[in-house]
Scaffold this active site. Sequence first.
Site, PDB file in Angstrom:
ATOM      1  N   LYS A   1      19.689  61.991 126.990  1.00 27.39           N
ATOM      2  CA  LYS A   1      19.656  63.420 126.666  1.00 27.39           C
ATOM      3  C   LYS A   1      18.222  63.916 126.648  1.00 27.39           C
ATOM      4  CE  LYS A   1      20.987  67.493 125.267  1.00 27.39           C
ATOM      5  NZ  LYS A   1      21.759  67.990 124.144  1.00 27.39           N
TER       6      LYS A   1
ATOM      7  N   HIS B   1      19.453  69.833 127.723  1.00 25.07           N
ATOM      8  CA  HIS B   1      19.467  71.137 127.057  1.00 25.07           C
ATOM      9  C   HIS B   1      18.489  72.002 127.852  1.00 25.07           C
ATOM     10  CE1 HIS B   1      19.713  73.818 123.386  1.00 25.07           C
ATOM     11  NE2 HIS B   1      18.770  74.384 124.126  1.00 25.07           N
TER      12      HIS B   1
ATOM     13  N   HIS C   1      30.166  66.843 124.097  1.00 19.81           N
ATOM     14  CA  HIS C   1      28.892  67.264 123.493  1.00 19.81           C
ATOM     15  C   HIS C   1      29.138  67.544 122.015  1.00 19.81           C
ATOM     16  CE1 HIS C   1      24.914  69.601 123.864  1.00 19.81           C
ATOM     17  NE2 HIS C   1      25.213  69.503 122.571  1.00 19.81           N
TER      18      HIS C   1
ATOM     19  N   HIS D   1      27.588  67.042 117.807  1.00 18.80           N
ATOM     20  CA  HIS D   1      26.586  66.651 116.810  1.00 18.80           C
ATOM     21  C   HIS D   1      27.308  66.150 115.567  1.00 18.80           C
ATOM     22  CE1 HIS D   1      23.245  68.425 119.088  1.00 18.80           C
ATOM     23  NE2 HIS D   1      24.167  69.296 119.477  1.00 18.80           N
TER      24      HIS D   1
ATOM     25  N   HIS E   1      26.211  72.931 127.644  1.00 17.71           N
ATOM     26  CA  HIS E   1      26.609  74.213 127.046  1.00 17.71           C
ATOM     27  C   HIS E   1      26.183  75.446 127.862  1.00 17.71           C
ATOM     28  CE1 HIS E   1      22.596  73.438 125.540  1.00 17.71           C
ATOM     29  NE2 HIS E   1      23.004  72.662 124.575  1.00 17.71           N
TER      30      HIS E   1
ATOM     31  N   ASP F   1      29.723  71.212 121.380  1.00 17.31           N
ATOM     32  CA  ASP F   1      28.445  71.450 120.720  1.00 17.31           C
ATOM     33  C   ASP F   1      28.650  71.802 119.253  1.00 17.31           C
ATOM     34  OD1 ASP F   1      25.722  71.421 120.505  1.00 17.31           O
ATOM     35  OD2 ASP F   1      25.383  73.384 121.416  1.00 17.31           O
TER      36      ASP F   1
HETATM   37  O1  DOR Z   1      22.942  75.575 118.312  1.00 13.62           O
HETATM   38  C1  DOR Z   1      22.583  74.427 118.489  1.00 13.62           C
HETATM   39  N1  DOR Z   1      22.606  73.532 117.498  1.00 13.62           N
HETATM   40  N2  DOR Z   1      22.123  74.079 119.680  1.00 13.62           N
HETATM   41  C2  DOR Z   1      21.563  72.888 119.881  1.00 13.62           C
HETATM   42  O2  DOR Z   1      21.130  72.648 120.965  1.00 13.62           O
HETATM   43  C3  DOR Z   1      21.412  71.916 118.788  1.00 13.62           C
HETATM   44  C4  DOR Z   1      22.392  72.145 117.750  1.00 13.62           C
HETATM   45  C5  DOR Z   1      22.073  71.404 116.470  1.00 13.62           C
HETATM   46  O3  DOR Z   1      21.759  70.224 116.544  1.00 13.62           O
HETATM   47  O4  DOR Z   1      22.187  72.003 115.405  1.00 13.62           O
HETATM   48 ZN    ZN Z   2      24.053  70.383 121.169  1.00 11.90          ZN
END
Ligand code: DOR
Ligand code: ZN
Length: 338
Positions: free
Chosen positions: A97, A136, A13, A15, A170, A242
């Site tokens: 997702k 999520h 997971h 980003h 998460h 995450d």
């Molecule tokens: O804290 C988070 N940041 N939770 C998420 O689900 C998305 C992520 C983000 O993309 O910044």
């Molecule tokens: Zn995330």
Amino acid sequence: MQTLTLLNPMDMHLHLREGAMLEGVLPYTAQIFSAAVVMPNLTTPITNTALAKDYQKQILSLCAPSSFKPLMTLFITESLNLQELQEAKKAGIKILKLYPKGATTGSEGGVKEILSDNTLQVFQYAQDLGFILSIHGESNGFSLEREYEFLPIFEHIAQNFPKLQTIIEHLSDARSLDMVEKYPNLYATLTLHHISMSLDDVLGKGLNPHHFCKPILKTKKDQQALLQAALNAHPKVSFGSDSAPHLESAKLTANGAAGIFAAPILLPALATLFEEHNALENLQTFISQRAIENYHLTDFPQKSITLSRKPFVIPERIMTPLGAVIPLWAGKTLNWSL
Ligand code: DOR
Ligand code: ZN
């Protein structure tokens, strides 16, 4: 000096963002992990295969494609149709997702009604085509109860689509673990921050925006239960950081962005944490083996990463072409380094 070698770390997971931010943050993952599940919540979400292919190309142009595999995901919208899903499958996309609309960063285009006829149809296609459904899972209720309030939706999916492998992303609430154990088709990911911190680390001694994420960190009891699941390398739980970079300026404004940039510290921090709990021998299973089993990974770059037991001082900030991003635990010292 004591060393620890980890084979084929997997981050299920992640980003990575796009453009200049992607350029700045990708090396922290691509140099260390064999593969990572790349989340689709970009400014223009990755809602179709063409966008996913472009994004994958962008990522691969910035790293050594033979040593890092981005596992692409598709952002579920209510209009996602069978043809698009068949396209995605052909292109090698394995994970869909689902974001409830407005639940977190980049989820404005998400799904308003999770159990609507349209979304249930998407789940049916997903099950038929063998996709993994990543969710999520948060309601729009009281912030500390959001994950718990969402559990009936997981239960509904688990019961009605028994062949649809579904991931509770998460985990932040101990009660979610019970749900994972109750249904054979429910799995989960765990982050470093949810197994090592609680709500006190967000607001117990002054407000710490760098520990603000969604789902919000919960009680010590939740943290302890999740930590045990990680230390024991729970068979249905994979590691997913995450890691979610935001510019320092975005974290510090009134609408403080949710997200913790953990990518630069993951393996040293996990080694430190597992060692503190006499569980170092389970780290390989937690960081790699569970992902390989649970996501049926067969084809990924082979990587061997050796850590040394010497202090690693986490940088105060990481510069990207866009500006500074503050890593998790900036300035702190870990017992293991890369
Ligand atoms: O804290 C988070 N940041 N939770 C998420 O689900 C998305 C992520 C983000 O993309 O910044
Ligand atoms: Zn995330």
